[in-house]
Structure formats: C-alpha cells, structure tokens
Design an enzyme around this catalytic site. Structure first.
Site, PDB file in Angstrom:
ATOM      1  N   HIS A 166      31.694  38.729  26.403  1.00 52.21           N
ATOM      2  CA  HIS A 166      32.561  38.277  27.504  1.00 52.21           C
ATOM      3  C   HIS A 166      33.416  39.422  28.031  1.00 52.21           C
ATOM      4  O   HIS A 166      34.130  40.077  27.273  1.00 52.21           O
ATOM      5  CB  HIS A 166      33.456  37.135  27.018  1.00 52.21           C
ATOM      6  CG  HIS A 166      34.253  36.492  28.094  1.00 52.21           C
ATOM      7  ND1 HIS A 166      35.582  36.763  28.301  1.00 52.21           N
ATOM      8  CD2 HIS A 166      33.900  35.608  29.057  1.00 52.21           C
ATOM      9  CE1 HIS A 166      36.022  36.061  29.319  1.00 52.21           C
ATOM     10  NE2 HIS A 166      35.026  35.345  29.797  1.00 52.21           N
ATOM     11  N   ASP A 175      38.020  37.545  43.989  1.00 53.38           N
ATOM     12  CA  ASP A 175      37.280  37.220  42.777  1.00 53.38           C
ATOM     13  C   ASP A 175      37.158  35.706  42.680  1.00 53.38           C
ATOM     14  O   ASP A 175      38.162  34.990  42.771  1.00 53.38           O
ATOM     15  CB  ASP A 175      38.039  37.780  41.563  1.00 53.38           C
ATOM     16  CG  ASP A 175      37.302  37.608  40.245  1.00 53.38           C
ATOM     17  OD1 ASP A 175      36.207  37.029  40.234  1.00 53.38           O
ATOM     18  OD2 ASP A 175      37.830  38.068  39.216  1.00 53.38           O
ATOM     19  N   MET A 176      35.943  35.208  42.520  1.00 53.58           N
ATOM     20  CA  MET A 176      35.765  33.756  42.473  1.00 53.58           C
ATOM     21  C   MET A 176      34.634  33.356  41.541  1.00 53.58           C
ATOM     22  O   MET A 176      33.647  34.070  41.382  1.00 53.58           O
ATOM     23  CB  MET A 176      35.444  33.200  43.870  1.00 53.58           C
ATOM     24  CG  MET A 176      34.197  33.791  44.495  1.00 53.58           C
ATOM     25  SD  MET A 176      33.658  32.915  45.984  1.00 53.58           S
ATOM     26  CE  MET A 176      32.478  31.761  45.250  1.00 53.58           C
ATOM     27  N   ALA A 177      34.795  32.200  40.900  1.00 49.30           N
ATOM     28  CA  ALA A 177      33.680  31.555  40.234  1.00 49.30           C
ATOM     29  C   ALA A 177      32.872  30.837  41.304  1.00 49.30           C
ATOM     30  O   ALA A 177      33.383  30.523  42.389  1.00 49.30           O
ATOM     31  CB  ALA A 177      34.178  30.557  39.199  1.00 49.30           C
ATOM     32  N   LYS A 224      26.087  25.086  48.578  1.00 46.73           N
ATOM     33  CA  LYS A 224      26.381  26.498  48.860  1.00 46.73           C
ATOM     34  C   LYS A 224      26.755  27.240  47.570  1.00 46.73           C
ATOM     35  O   LYS A 224      26.238  28.327  47.290  1.00 46.73           O
ATOM     36  CB  LYS A 224      27.503  26.602  49.894  1.00 46.73           C
ATOM     37  CG  LYS A 224      27.124  25.995  51.241  1.00 46.73           C
ATOM     38  CD  LYS A 224      28.269  26.040  52.241  1.00 46.73           C
ATOM     39  CE  LYS A 224      27.867  25.364  53.551  1.00 46.73           C
ATOM     40  NZ  LYS A 224      28.974  25.368  54.535  1.00 46.73           N
TER      41      LYS A 224
END
Length: 355
Positions: free
Chosen positions: A120, A178-180, A228
């Site tokens: 991780h 930054d995105m999940a 999406k």
C-alpha cells in the site's frame, strides 16, 4: 464521534517513524512512510494518514513487507520502464519509482513507469505533487482491493483504483487533484469507523446490496457517477495491473487476506515535460490564470468561493503545517503507546472484518 487532538507535524512524524521502526522497518524506509502519512493528514486526507500505521505495523511485524528490498529498475525503452518493488514498504518503493520516472521524463520528454509488486503506497497526490514541483505534468494511478460493486451488479469486482493529476503553476504550489474512482475511497470509510461517524447512503452498500450509513456494515463501495466511474476504474486496472502482467479485478490480493505475504499489485506514473510542447513559463502562467479565473466566478448559494479541484487539500496542508494536525485521539494514544499492534487485520476480508 471520537475525540480529536492537534499534534505538531514534527511530533506526528516522529511517533509514526518510531512505531514503524519498532515493527522492523529500516530508518530510511520508516522516515519516508512517516513523511507521506503526515502529508496526508495535513492535507485532510485522514483516510491515508496515521490511521494506517497500525495495519502497517502488523503487516511489517508478520513478514508481509520486505524489510530490505533490492529494488530494480528495468528500462524497457527510451520513455518506458518497470520498477520491481519486491514488496518493500509501499511509500518508499513508490518514491524510488517516482525518481526514475522524473529522470526519464526530463531526458525523453515523457515517461511511463510502472511499479510491480508494491505494498500500500498511500495518497497518490503526494507523488504527482513532487513531480509537478520539478516542472512536470504528472498522472498516477494504482490498483486496490476488489471492494467495488460494478455498475448494474451485486458482487464486488474492481478496487477503488485511484487517479491523481498535477501540473506546475506560476508563483504557487502545483495544481493537484486526487480521486478514487468510487464515490469515496475505502479509507474514508475506515476514517468514519475510527470516529464512529455515519456515512452518506450514497457511498456504499451492505451485504444485501442495500445502501447503508453504518461504516461497520459496508460490504461494497459504489463507483462515482455510475457507469463513468466504473469505466475509469477499469482503465486504471488495465494500465496499472494488466499492463505490468499482474492480477486484475477480483484476482487482486486483499490488503488483509494474508498479511504475512507480499501483494502483487501495481502502480503507474505517466509524466510529461511541458517544455516539449510549449514555453514552460507561458504554460505555468496559463495554469495560474485558470485558477485565478475560477476564483473570480461568483460562488453559488451555500459556498464561500470557487476552488480548483484539490485546492482545499492544499489550504488544509498549509494551515496544518503551521498550526498543527488534527487526528483522532485514540490513534494518537496508540502511536504514543508501547503497543506495536492489536492483531486486528490478519485473516480479514477487504473491509477488515474477520472471516
């Protein structure tokens, strides 16, 4: 909701570093992981901050992390390469890989560098921001545990598979986003658990596939914007997993399934040198001009200002580094204690629940 405390960044870094060294990490590796986790907490990304230390400590203590990996860089072309991470500490390996990618992008104009077999690695914004601080455009993405219900389905298949982007800006810190590819990252649910705080019913479903507000009952996350987000998480899995010859989709190993073993997951960097396309200073001025124009747009009801995507994290970071970082008191007490870990994570599912 659990009580919180405000901690100086230097103290938080020392506490995390000490705990990871006690678990068995070398100082250099523990230092990099601690620097990364402090960054995340300072930005307000608590899902990838100190809340992760106990899991890391248990994983390291039980042999799931290679303590002294011989990291190898395989240059597969003028602009491509693979970093073989050997399941070393995720943030340390990812930072080493970023160094190779930055050097390659400056030399060739563009770089696509994958990292194979990495544990991780935390918040991707940390890496793209470092690249953009060296006047590069940066994209990063990585695989994660299969814990997301595909659009139209009932069973989990892909991971939260995050994407991050950064670009240099004239006179300011880079623009970082930054995105999940889920409505929220799993770490946000983990953060809610640590705070005993309910989550919105749009984040996840329970074991029956029904929306839940209880973070302890989450059995599957939902893709952002339906089909999406579903498409984006597939793209990330292909680029950071399949492209490196690694397991994909439901075959990706869980963080918690057997923490005595390393993980076969991947991460991908795509870096671009703006100078190969346009004048660098003009480019940075354009990015800054865009931000200023966004700031000038009148705010809608309920908002105080229009920010660029990710800007609030930068504001949080600057404030926290000056005034202190807020974390859950239970986490702070754990970091200060002599306890290495509580044997919470071994043989649990992707959601940290005992099988």
């Amino acid at each position: 909701m659990n009580e919180t405390v405000v901690v100086k960044p230097e103290e938080l870094h020392e506490l995390i570093e000490n705990k990871l060294e006690k678990a068995g990490l070398k100082h250099e590796h523990a230092n990099e992981v601690a620097t990364h986790l402090v960054f995340a907490d300072a930005c307000g990304i608590h899902s990838h901050g100190a809340v992760r230390v106990e899991y890391y400590a248990e994983q390291i203590d039980k042999g799931g992390v290679t303590l002294d990996p011989v990291i190898e860089f395989e240059e597969t072309g003028p602009s491509t390469g693979i970093v073989h991470g050997k399941n070393g500490a995720g943030q340390f390996v990812a930072d080493v890989g970023l160094g190779y990618a930055i050097d390659m992008a400056k030399k060739s104009g563009v770089a696509a560098v994958g990292i194979s077999k990495i544990s991780h690695s935390g918040a991707l914004s940390y890496y793209v921001k470092k690249a953009a601080q060296q006047d590069l455009i940066a994209i990063a993405m990585c695989q994660s545990d299969p814990m997301v219900v595909p659009f139209g389905g009932k069973e989990n298949y892909f991971g939260t598979n995050p994407i991050a982007f950064a670009a240099p800006r004239k006179g300011h810190e880079p623009v970082v986003f930054d995105m999940a590819t889920t409505v929220q990252a799993w770490g946000k649910v983990l953060d809610a658990r640590s705070k005993n705080k309910a989550i919105p019913d749009t984040w996840a479903v329970d074991k029956d596939g029904k929306p839940t507000t209880d973070p302890h009952k989450v059995n599957g996350l939902l893709p952002i914007a339906g089909p999406k987000g579903y498409g984006l998480m597939m793209m990330v899995d292909i680029l950071s997993g399949m492209l490196l010859g690694l397991p994909f989709g439901k075959h990706v190993s869980s963080m918690y399934d057997d923490i005595t073993k390393g993980r076969n997951v991947g991460q991908m960097y795509i870096l671009i040198d703006p100078k190969r396309f346009t004048d660098l200073e003009m480019f940075k001025e354009s990015v800054d001009g865009m931000v200023e124009e966004l700031h000038e747009i009148p705010a809608a009801d309920g908002f105080d200002q229009v920010y660029y995507p990710g800007e609030i994290n930068q504001i949080n970071y600057e404030k926290s580094m000056e005034s202190g970082i807020e974390i859950v008191k239970d986490i702070y007490d754990y970091l200060k204690s002599d306890t290495l870990h509580f044997d919470r994570y071994e043989n649990t599912n992707a959601f940290g629940e005992k099988k």
